[in-house]
Design a protein around this motif. Sequence first.
Motif, PDB file in Angstrom:
ATOM      1  N   GLN A   1     -78.386  19.954  27.442  1.00 50.54           N
ATOM      2  CA  GLN A   1     -77.214  19.687  28.271  1.00 50.54           C
ATOM      3  C   GLN A   1     -77.437  18.475  29.170  1.00 50.54           C
ATOM      4  O   GLN A   1     -76.520  17.677  29.403  1.00 50.54           O
ATOM      5  CB  GLN A   1     -76.883  20.920  29.125  1.00 50.54           C
ATOM      6  CG  GLN A   1     -75.582  20.806  29.907  1.00 50.54           C
ATOM      7  CD  GLN A   1     -74.363  20.735  29.002  1.00 50.54           C
ATOM      8  OE1 GLN A   1     -74.224  21.510  28.064  1.00 50.54           O
ATOM      9  NE2 GLN A   1     -73.463  19.781  29.270  1.00 50.54           N
ATOM     10  N   LYS A   2     -78.654  18.295  29.649  1.00 55.79           N
ATOM     11  CA  LYS A   2     -78.938  17.141  30.501  1.00 55.79           C
ATOM     12  C   LYS A   2     -78.728  15.844  29.731  1.00 55.79           C
ATOM     13  O   LYS A   2     -78.077  14.911  30.228  1.00 55.79           O
ATOM     14  CB  LYS A   2     -80.378  17.203  31.030  1.00 55.79           C
ATOM     15  CG  LYS A   2     -80.759  15.994  31.874  1.00 55.79           C
ATOM     16  CD  LYS A   2     -82.217  16.001  32.288  1.00 55.79           C
ATOM     17  CE  LYS A   2     -82.559  14.734  33.067  1.00 55.79           C
ATOM     18  NZ  LYS A   2     -83.989  14.666  33.467  1.00 55.79           N
TER      19      LYS A   2
ATOM     20  N   PRO B   1     -76.847  13.520  36.017  1.00 59.93           N
ATOM     21  CA  PRO B   1     -76.444  14.815  35.452  1.00 59.93           C
ATOM     22  C   PRO B   1     -76.718  15.925  36.469  1.00 59.93           C
ATOM     23  O   PRO B   1     -77.825  16.024  36.998  1.00 59.93           O
ATOM     24  CB  PRO B   1     -77.340  14.948  34.213  1.00 59.93           C
ATOM     25  CG  PRO B   1     -78.545  14.099  34.511  1.00 59.93           C
ATOM     26  CD  PRO B   1     -78.074  12.987  35.400  1.00 59.93           C
ATOM     27  N   LEU B   2     -75.721  16.730  36.753  1.00 55.97           N
ATOM     28  CA  LEU B   2     -75.842  17.773  37.773  1.00 55.97           C
ATOM     29  C   LEU B   2     -75.853  19.159  37.139  1.00 55.97           C
ATOM     30  O   LEU B   2     -75.258  19.397  36.090  1.00 55.97           O
ATOM     31  CB  LEU B   2     -74.688  17.692  38.778  1.00 55.97           C
ATOM     32  CG  LEU B   2     -74.423  16.353  39.455  1.00 55.97           C
ATOM     33  CD1 LEU B   2     -73.293  16.503  40.471  1.00 55.97           C
ATOM     34  CD2 LEU B   2     -75.670  15.815  40.119  1.00 55.97           C
ATOM     35  N   LYS B   3     -76.532  20.066  37.830  1.00 55.99           N
ATOM     36  CA  LYS B   3     -76.549  21.471  37.405  1.00 55.99           C
ATOM     37  C   LYS B   3     -76.830  22.320  38.630  1.00 55.99           C
ATOM     38  O   LYS B   3     -77.935  22.317  39.170  1.00 55.99           O
ATOM     39  CB  LYS B   3     -77.628  21.707  36.346  1.00 55.99           C
ATOM     40  CG  LYS B   3     -77.694  23.142  35.819  1.00 55.99           C
ATOM     41  CD  LYS B   3     -76.486  23.479  34.964  1.00 55.99           C
ATOM     42  CE  LYS B   3     -76.622  24.855  34.317  1.00 55.99           C
ATOM     43  NZ  LYS B   3     -75.453  25.204  33.495  1.00 55.99           N
ATOM     44  N   GLY B   4     -75.808  23.055  39.106  1.00 57.48           N
ATOM     45  CA  GLY B   4     -75.991  23.928  40.248  1.00 57.48           C
ATOM     46  C   GLY B   4     -76.022  23.180  41.571  1.00 57.48           C
ATOM     47  O   GLY B   4     -75.934  21.956  41.632  1.00 57.48           O
TER      48      GLY B   4
ATOM     49  N   ASP C   1     -82.237  12.201  38.504  1.00 52.58           N
ATOM     50  CA  ASP C   1     -82.066  13.639  38.677  1.00 52.58           C
ATOM     51  C   ASP C   1     -81.408  13.885  40.024  1.00 52.58           C
ATOM     52  O   ASP C   1     -81.563  13.093  40.961  1.00 52.58           O
ATOM     53  CB  ASP C   1     -83.417  14.353  38.623  1.00 52.58           C
ATOM     54  CG  ASP C   1     -83.912  14.547  37.197  1.00 52.58           C
ATOM     55  OD1 ASP C   1     -83.166  14.204  36.250  1.00 52.58           O
ATOM     56  OD2 ASP C   1     -85.056  15.030  37.030  1.00 52.58           O
ATOM     57  N   ASP C   2     -80.695  14.999  40.125  1.00 55.32           N
ATOM     58  CA  ASP C   2     -79.988  15.247  41.381  1.00 55.32           C
ATOM     59  C   ASP C   2     -80.915  15.726  42.496  1.00 55.32           C
ATOM     60  O   ASP C   2     -80.463  15.922  43.628  1.00 55.32           O
ATOM     61  CB  ASP C   2     -78.849  16.254  41.177  1.00 55.32           C
ATOM     62  CG  ASP C   2     -79.345  17.617  40.715  1.00 55.32           C
ATOM     63  OD1 ASP C   2     -80.554  17.744  40.445  1.00 55.32           O
ATOM     64  OD2 ASP C   2     -78.534  18.554  40.620  1.00 55.32           O
TER      65      ASP C   2
ATOM     66  N   GLY D   1     -82.238  15.886  20.633  1.00 58.75           N
ATOM     67  CA  GLY D   1     -83.137  15.571  21.742  1.00 58.75           C
ATOM     68  C   GLY D   1     -83.229  16.693  22.767  1.00 58.75           C
ATOM     69  O   GLY D   1     -82.211  17.239  23.200  1.00 58.75           O
ATOM     70  N   TYR D   2     -84.452  17.038  23.157  1.00 58.11           N
ATOM     71  CA  TYR D   2     -84.666  18.060  24.192  1.00 58.11           C
ATOM     72  C   TYR D   2     -85.070  17.416  25.517  1.00 58.11           C
ATOM     73  O   TYR D   2     -84.557  17.765  26.571  1.00 58.11           O
ATOM     74  CB  TYR D   2     -85.744  19.043  23.740  1.00 58.11           C
ATOM     75  CG  TYR D   2     -86.237  19.953  24.858  1.00 58.11           C
ATOM     76  CD1 TYR D   2     -85.459  21.015  25.304  1.00 58.11           C
ATOM     77  CD2 TYR D   2     -87.479  19.735  25.473  1.00 58.11           C
ATOM     78  CE1 TYR D   2     -85.897  21.841  26.346  1.00 58.11           C
ATOM     79  CE2 TYR D   2     -87.920  20.554  26.496  1.00 58.11           C
ATOM     80  CZ  TYR D   2     -87.133  21.597  26.938  1.00 58.11           C
ATOM     81  OH  TYR D   2     -87.570  22.395  27.957  1.00 58.11           O
ATOM     82  N   SER D   3     -85.998  16.473  25.460  1.00 57.37           N
ATOM     83  CA  SER D   3     -86.517  15.833  26.670  1.00 57.37           C
ATOM     84  C   SER D   3     -86.147  14.356  26.665  1.00 57.37           C
ATOM     85  O   SER D   3     -86.510  13.620  25.738  1.00 57.37           O
ATOM     86  CB  SER D   3     -88.039  15.997  26.737  1.00 57.37           C
ATOM     87  OG  SER D   3     -88.585  15.183  27.759  1.00 57.37           O
ATOM     88  N   ASP D   4     -85.443  13.915  27.704  1.00 53.62           N
ATOM     89  CA  ASP D   4     -85.026  12.513  27.761  1.00 53.62           C
ATOM     90  C   ASP D   4     -86.213  11.570  27.920  1.00 53.62           C
ATOM     91  O   ASP D   4     -86.328  10.563  27.214  1.00 53.62           O
ATOM     92  CB  ASP D   4     -84.022  12.299  28.890  1.00 53.62           C
ATOM     93  CG  ASP D   4     -84.510  12.825  30.235  1.00 53.62           C
ATOM     94  OD1 ASP D   4     -85.479  13.608  30.264  1.00 53.62           O
ATOM     95  OD2 ASP D   4     -83.917  12.464  31.275  1.00 53.62           O
ATOM     96  N   ASP D   5     -87.138  11.905  28.828  1.00 53.69           N
ATOM     97  CA  ASP D   5     -88.243  10.978  29.080  1.00 53.69           C
ATOM     98  C   ASP D   5     -89.235  10.917  27.916  1.00 53.69           C
ATOM     99  O   ASP D   5     -89.705   9.836  27.540  1.00 53.69           O
ATOM    100  CB  ASP D   5     -88.956  11.298  30.392  1.00 53.69           C
ATOM    101  CG  ASP D   5     -89.271  12.768  30.569  1.00 53.69           C
ATOM    102  OD1 ASP D   5     -89.250  13.511  29.573  1.00 53.69           O
ATOM    103  OD2 ASP D   5     -89.538  13.181  31.719  1.00 53.69           O
TER     104      ASP D   5
END
Length: 520
Positions: free
Chosen positions: A158-159, A91-94, A181-182, A272-276
């Motif tokens: 969003q992630k 998942p990318l952001k910026g 993570d990117d 869900g907020y946090s994947d881990d």
Amino acid sequence: MSTLDSIDAILFSLSKAFCSPFAVFVQIQGCTICLLLALGWLMAAYVRNREVKRIRNSMKGGNSLAFLYQDVNELEHSRQVKLPRVTVVMPLKGFGEHNLHNWRSQITSLYGGPLEFLFVVESTEDPAYHAVTRLLSMYQDYVEAKVVVAGLSTTCSQKIHNQLIGVEKMHKDTKYVLFLDDDVRLHPGTIGALTTEMEKNPEVIFIQTGYPLDLPSGTLGSYCIYEYHMPCSMGFATGGRTFFLWGGCMMMHADDFRQDRYGVVSGLRDGGYSDDMTLASLAGAHKRLITSPPVAVFPHPLASDLSFGRYWNYLRKQTFVLESYISKVNWIMNKALFAVHCYLSWGFVAPYVMAIIHVTSALRIYIKGYNQLEDTTFASGGMLLVILLATCTFIELLSMWNLTRREVQLCNMLSPEAPRLSLATYNWGLVFIAMLVDNFLYPISAFRSHFSQSINWSGIRYHLKNGKIFKIERRKDMGPAKTDLGGKHLYKKGAPQKASFLSSLGRNLAHWRQPKKFDV
């Protein structure tokens, strides 16, 4: 009585108070925390150093590719063609200063089995979209990779939304999915090492994970990030089973998502907020195994302009994670972690505050030449506690330095093509200051997260209710700000750099095992 005399009287009173039984307990407790951290880092360094020795001995024994496989016979064609298909979802952001290097380290992996890469963005307006599209055009005949546009999340972060869309788009024959993570900089053999471990116990292992080695950029904010991650790093340097999970690197069974086993899809998708944290909770609830191979440590260069304000934003997001949960047991565990972490953080800082009073009081006695027996007695006792604390702090910093040194060595061996990492750039004076700052601010951030129940993450504000996201706000005035650690911004200029030898080797390997677009 003069002002200085009044100050001296206050100092002596505080110094005397800090020699009371309770105050002595607090200071001894702080020393104990230092020594426990030192012991944890010592044990983690042992695990990392054991892997360094294994690779070194294997190279001496004639296996020059020991950074890829322990057994050189694993590189035989007959074994490589049997490797399972892996899909890497990012998942990318910026877009920031280190992204091109990180992405290239991922797509030029020397994994010999079928491999596809899915770069998932929110929209084509994301600056990452144009940057990664340009990079992939250079490798289009050699690497199976594409950019996926996920759209806006409505029920989760969003992630997580990007991750789940990536899973939907993965190849039908994919056996394992690797979430990255990117800002993760992979080693050439990382995917192969993770897959090998999964293949050893596919029925037992639920998730494989790793952890970053922060490379501070020189700012206090970057050292606070480094110091925040270091206590967690010992939980990942087990060489096997762990209870910790880092969302930046998670390899899982693809069928777990296809069949929504253990509720992995619904647990992530529905608020869900946090994947881990969500997946770690599911692993605990269903007694599934999380492992962390000793080679799963990744260089993580922090942004050169990482300000203290961006560190604070990052800390806020980390403490906010404890406000999300998926079950009553998960809620209890989070609250217990909240209480213990806050207690230990301020329990760590308090002795240093007392030490300042002891030292200042002793200096005033020395300068003024006071001879009152009571004042000098308490000052002497206070200085003994200061010396004890200084000794424990030195041992702690030495152990932290040793673990960082071992991880730097391991990263250099696992990525022989990459620029050499070095401890020479680390400022250990700033590390010490960061220890105090980070532990002082953690409880403040945790309490603020508890009472606010909302957080701004990369221009999106999430609101929690009963541990789950129930409201998502996107407003123009929130703006596309820089990300906290990577400082990602718009991609404006510069072409991808020329690939190195191992990157070229990765291209050739990919070319050997995957058909070109025009092949029939």
